[in-house]
Design an enzyme around this catalytic site. Structure first.
Site, PDB file in Angstrom:
ATOM      1  CE  LYS A   1      -6.238  -9.780  -0.010  1.00  0.00           C
ATOM      2  NZ  LYS A   1      -7.319  -8.884  -0.285  1.00  0.00           N
TER       3      LYS A   1
HETATM    4  C1  E4P Z   1      -8.103  -8.087  -3.326  1.00  0.00           C
HETATM    5  O1  E4P Z   1      -7.588  -9.197  -2.875  1.00  0.00           O
HETATM    6  C2  E4P Z   1      -7.509  -6.763  -3.364  1.00  0.00           C
HETATM    7  O2  E4P Z   1      -7.595  -6.403  -2.243  1.00  0.00           O
HETATM    8  C3  E4P Z   1      -8.206  -5.844  -4.500  1.00  0.00           C
HETATM    9  O3  E4P Z   1      -8.497  -6.498  -5.617  1.00  0.00           O
HETATM   10  C4  E4P Z   1      -7.747  -4.449  -4.394  1.00  0.00           C
HETATM   11  O4  E4P Z   1      -8.750  -3.761  -5.386  1.00  0.00           O
HETATM   12  P1  E4P Z   1      -8.724  -2.219  -5.595  1.00  0.00           P
HETATM   13  O5  E4P Z   1      -7.159  -1.773  -6.297  1.00  0.00           O
HETATM   14  O6  E4P Z   1      -9.636  -2.034  -6.775  1.00  0.00           O
HETATM   15  O7  E4P Z   1      -8.917  -1.703  -4.404  1.00  0.00           O
END
Ligand code: E4P
Length: 220
Positions: free
Chosen positions: A87
């Site tokens: 990522k």
């Molecule tokens: C996933 O890949 C993201 O990091 C995550 O969905 C972020 O979610 P949030 O905005 O609830 O922290």
């Protein structure tokens, strides 16, 4: 549409996997910190534990923000298991890193995407997944779902094969809307996934079926 669970909590991952509908896991540094995981060795061990639980894609986020650092971290993460997806944040060096990993055949997830322009760049750099953050856009009173719609339209017109991973999903309505607008994947907490189960007519209907069955059995 694939379902990923958005957590680093092993119990939640196990529970989601046991439902038989789980296609993968996404994590981020905040979710790892929430589980008290810190330090390279502990982080690597935790990702290995997640990969051992789930056969599908597991997104592991780099901390570095420079190209060399992202490559070094990403290569180490990719060695943990075959289902690791690196990522990478949507920044200039991140685009270079996405292209690097594309050329190496290592899958990636471009994170922190908040505009269609960023999604075009991620696709051009060969990201396997692009992660638009729906909930965080809604939080600032913009329209998160419109972004999914726009990216889906652009990717279809242009023939990009990067998968749209709707992230920052907060509830069941987000999941249904993301499905309607053409997301390939949603990632969400287990609670949002389970909220799809809920309908008062299901509860009252089941209660009536069971009551009728009992009444008939009592008469017999
Ligand atoms: C996933 O890949 C993201 O990091 C995550 O969905 C972020 O979610 P949030 O905005 O609830 O922290």
């Amino acid at each position: 549409m694939k379902f990923f669970v958005d957590t680093a909590n092993l119990e939640q991952i196990k529970e989601a996997h046991a439902l038989g509908i789980l296609d993968g896991v996404t994590t981020n540094p905040s979710l790892m910190a929430k589980e008290g995981i810190s330090g390279t060795e502990a982080v690597m061990k935790h990702y290995k534990a997640i990969c051992d639980l789930v056969p599908g894609d597991v997104s592991a986020e780099v901390i570095s923000t420079d190209f060399e650092g992202m490559v070094k971290e990403g290569e180490a993460l990719a060695k943990i298991a075959d289902n690791i997806v690196i990522k990478i944040p949507m920044i200039k060096d991140g685009i270079k890193a996405l292209s690097y990993f594309r050329d190496k055949g290592i899958p990636t997830n471009c994170t922190l995407v908040f505009s269609a322009g960023q999604a075009i760049l991620a696709a051009k750099a060969g990201a396997t997944y692009v992660s638009p953050f729906i909930g965080r856009i809604d939080d600032i009173s913009w329209d998160g779902m419109q972004l999914i719609h726009d990216i889906a339209e652009i990717y279809a017109v242009q023939g990009f094969d990067t998968e749209i991973l709707a992230a920052s999903i907060r509830n069941g309505k987000h999941i249904v809307e993301a499905a309607k607008h053409g997301a390939d994947v949603v990632t969400c907490p287990l609670s949002a996934m389970l909220s799809l189960l809920k309908h008062p007519l299901t509860d009252s209907g089941l209660a009536k079926f069971l009551a009728d069955h009992k009444a008939a059995a009592d008469k017999a």
